[in-house]
Design a protein around this motif. Structure first.
Motif, mmCIF file in Angstrom:
data_model
loop_
_atom_site.group_PDB
_atom_site.id
_atom_site.type_symbol
_atom_site.label_atom_id
_atom_site.label_comp_id
_atom_site.label_asym_id
_atom_site.label_seq_id
_atom_site.Cartn_x
_atom_site.Cartn_y
_atom_site.Cartn_z
ATOM 1 N N ASN A 17 -4.146 3.687 -12.652
ATOM 2 C CA ASN A 17 -2.936 3.575 -11.705
ATOM 3 C C ASN A 17 -2.554 5.213 -11.411
ATOM 4 O O ASN A 17 -1.378 5.477 -11.213
ATOM 5 C CB ASN A 17 -1.754 2.976 -12.368
ATOM 6 C CG ASN A 17 -0.708 2.860 -11.329
ATOM 7 O OD1 ASN A 17 0.611 3.162 -11.639
ATOM 8 N ND2 ASN A 17 -0.773 2.215 -10.163
ATOM 9 N N SER A 18 -3.560 5.797 -11.373
ATOM 10 C CA SER A 18 -3.181 7.200 -10.843
ATOM 11 C C SER A 18 -4.152 7.577 -9.665
ATOM 12 O O SER A 18 -4.360 8.676 -9.083
ATOM 13 C CB SER A 18 -3.911 8.307 -11.848
ATOM 14 O OG SER A 18 -4.997 7.888 -12.600
ATOM 15 N N GLY A 19 -4.762 6.670 -8.744
ATOM 16 C CA GLY A 19 -5.761 7.272 -7.751
ATOM 17 C C GLY A 19 -5.563 5.742 -6.804
ATOM 18 O O GLY A 19 -4.715 5.757 -5.807
ATOM 19 N N ARG A 20 -6.603 5.033 -6.487
ATOM 20 C CA ARG A 20 -6.756 3.903 -5.474
ATOM 21 C C ARG A 20 -5.613 3.180 -5.556
ATOM 22 O O ARG A 20 -5.104 2.667 -4.371
ATOM 23 C CB ARG A 20 -8.133 3.295 -5.786
ATOM 24 C CG ARG A 20 -8.282 2.911 -6.929
ATOM 25 C CD ARG A 20 -9.739 2.287 -7.309
ATOM 26 N NE ARG A 20 -9.814 2.249 -8.773
ATOM 27 C CZ ARG A 20 -10.827 2.085 -9.645
ATOM 28 N NH1 ARG A 20 -11.730 1.715 -8.962
ATOM 29 N NH2 ARG A 20 -10.822 2.140 -10.783
ATOM 30 N N SER A 21 -4.905 2.712 -6.666
ATOM 31 C CA SER A 21 -3.814 1.682 -6.698
ATOM 32 C C SER A 21 -2.463 2.450 -6.090
ATOM 33 O O SER A 21 -1.927 1.762 -5.288
ATOM 34 C CB SER A 21 -3.714 0.939 -7.975
ATOM 35 O OG SER A 21 -3.294 1.866 -8.890
ATOM 36 N N GLN A 22 -2.397 3.411 -6.498
ATOM 37 C CA GLN A 22 -1.168 4.316 -5.921
ATOM 38 C C GLN A 22 -1.319 4.478 -4.618
ATOM 39 O O GLN A 22 -0.332 4.378 -3.756
ATOM 40 C CB GLN A 22 -1.268 5.593 -6.669
ATOM 41 C CG GLN A 22 -0.829 5.797 -8.117
ATOM 42 C CD GLN A 22 0.630 5.581 -8.433
ATOM 43 O OE1 GLN A 22 1.458 5.620 -7.380
ATOM 44 N NE2 GLN A 22 1.113 5.384 -9.612
ATOM 45 N N MET A 23 -2.527 5.117 -3.963
ATOM 46 C CA MET A 23 -2.808 5.429 -2.570
ATOM 47 C C MET A 23 -2.552 3.874 -1.689
ATOM 48 O O MET A 23 -1.992 4.338 -0.702
ATOM 49 C CB MET A 23 -4.108 5.854 -2.290
ATOM 50 C CG MET A 23 -4.256 7.189 -2.864
ATOM 51 S SD MET A 23 -6.015 8.118 -2.139
ATOM 52 C CE MET A 23 -7.139 7.201 -2.800
ATOM 53 N N SER A 24 -3.012 2.762 -2.224
ATOM 54 C CA SER A 24 -3.142 1.655 -1.511
ATOM 55 C C SER A 24 -1.775 1.190 -1.363
ATOM 56 O O SER A 24 -1.195 0.707 -0.499
ATOM 57 C CB SER A 24 -3.913 0.752 -2.126
ATOM 58 O OG SER A 24 -5.244 1.044 -2.161
ATOM 59 N N CYS A 25 -0.952 1.265 -2.583
ATOM 60 C CA CYS A 25 0.462 0.933 -2.429
ATOM 61 C C CYS A 25 1.270 1.639 -1.524
ATOM 62 O O CYS A 25 2.300 1.007 -0.843
ATOM 63 C CB CYS A 25 0.999 0.681 -3.948
ATOM 64 S SG CYS A 25 2.558 0.089 -4.198
ATOM 65 N N ALA A 26 1.112 2.799 -1.777
ATOM 66 C CA ALA A 26 1.851 3.615 -0.621
ATOM 67 C C ALA A 26 1.518 3.557 0.418
ATOM 68 O O ALA A 26 2.390 3.363 1.576
ATOM 69 C CB ALA A 26 1.647 5.160 -1.106
ATOM 70 N N LEU A 27 0.271 3.233 0.982
ATOM 71 C CA LEU A 27 -0.098 2.963 2.436
ATOM 72 C C LEU A 27 0.522 1.634 3.020
ATOM 73 O O LEU A 27 1.182 1.493 3.853
ATOM 74 C CB LEU A 27 -1.541 2.921 2.620
ATOM 75 C CG LEU A 27 -2.391 4.365 2.478
ATOM 76 C CD1 LEU A 27 -3.868 4.186 2.164
ATOM 77 C CD2 LEU A 27 -1.971 4.963 3.601
ATOM 78 N N PHE A 28 0.670 0.686 1.918
ATOM 79 C CA PHE A 28 1.025 -0.769 2.364
ATOM 80 C C PHE A 28 2.561 -0.710 2.448
ATOM 81 O O PHE A 28 3.232 -0.898 3.404
ATOM 82 C CB PHE A 28 0.786 -1.470 1.105
ATOM 83 C CG PHE A 28 1.485 -3.039 1.131
ATOM 84 C CD1 PHE A 28 0.620 -3.845 1.907
ATOM 85 C CD2 PHE A 28 2.486 -3.332 0.656
ATOM 86 C CE1 PHE A 28 1.039 -5.116 1.952
ATOM 87 C CE2 PHE A 28 3.262 -4.567 0.713
ATOM 88 C CZ PHE A 28 2.278 -5.628 1.288
ATOM 89 N N ASN A 29 3.485 0.030 1.595
ATOM 90 C CA ASN A 29 4.879 0.143 1.872
ATOM 91 C C ASN A 29 5.126 1.038 3.028
ATOM 92 O O ASN A 29 6.016 1.020 3.492
ATOM 93 C CB ASN A 29 5.459 0.879 0.398
ATOM 94 C CG ASN A 29 5.568 -0.230 -0.655
ATOM 95 O OD1 ASN A 29 5.731 -1.547 -0.395
ATOM 96 N ND2 ASN A 29 5.539 0.276 -1.771
ATOM 97 N N ALA A 30 4.433 1.980 3.346
ATOM 98 C CA ALA A 30 4.741 2.788 4.578
ATOM 99 C C ALA A 30 4.587 2.028 5.872
ATOM 100 O O ALA A 30 5.110 2.092 6.807
ATOM 101 C CB ALA A 30 3.784 4.031 4.712
ATOM 102 N N ALA A 31 3.608 0.882 5.730
ATOM 103 C CA ALA A 31 3.278 0.253 6.922
ATOM 104 C C ALA A 31 3.718 -1.254 7.218
ATOM 105 O O ALA A 31 4.102 -2.017 8.245
ATOM 106 C CB ALA A 31 1.786 -0.064 7.066
ATOM 107 N N VAL A 32 4.345 -1.940 6.105
ATOM 108 C CA VAL A 32 4.879 -3.092 6.088
ATOM 109 C C VAL A 32 6.359 -3.181 6.266
ATOM 110 O O VAL A 32 7.040 -2.164 6.159
ATOM 111 C CB VAL A 32 4.373 -3.818 4.556
ATOM 112 C CG1 VAL A 32 5.514 -3.352 3.667
ATOM 113 C CG2 VAL A 32 4.429 -5.302 4.610
#
Length: 143
Positions: A17-32
């Motif tokens: 939970n320090s790379g890909r999941s953090q990036m994916s979640c942040a990208l998701f929350n910024a766009a959804v």
């Protein structure tokens, strides 16, 4: 009369939970559209901090995750999710008995020891997957 159901909760889970999941979640929350869905992230064996290269790459797209703290993925967290997106945690991701949770696996490489250019490819792959998921489910923000 019961009100309309709240937004769908999407879990982005990986090991640290320090790379890909953090990036994916942040990208998701910024766009959804937050009235339709919300993303959370966790890991099966959380690291101590977000990878510096991932924080730097997210700043390139205007999102600051440098202060995010990796968190432990627990069965209780999994139980509140409607969609569960894994990124390498495999069998270590918790199973929630008695509840149907849609599971999706995104085979994103761990950017921890990658060069910035290689890690950028992981971020961009995650961004494409997030964009596709949001469009596919109709979770876009209103224009």
């Amino acid at each position: 009369m019961v009100g309309a159901p709240g937004p769908v909760t999407v879990m982005f889970a990986c090991i640290a939970n320090s790379g890909r999941s953090q990036m994916s979640c942040a990208l998701f929350n910024a766009a959804v559209d937050p009235e339709k869905a919300v993303g959370i992230s966790a890991g099966t064996n959380p690291g101590s901090a977000v990878h510096e290269n991932c924080a730097q790459l997210m700043k390139e797209v205007g999102i600051d995750i440098s202060g995010n703290v990796p968190q432990k993925l627990t069965p209780e967290m999994a139980a509140i999710c409607d969609v569960f997106i894994t990124m390498g945690c495999g069998d270590a991701c918790p199973v929630v008995p008695g509840r149907h949770i849609e599971k999706i696996d995104w085979p994103l490489a761990d950017p921890k020891h990658m060069s910035l250019d290689d890690a950028r490819k992981v971020r961009d792959d995650a961004a494409l997957r997030v964009s596709h998921l949001i469009r596919e489910r109709g979770w876009q923000k209103a224009s």
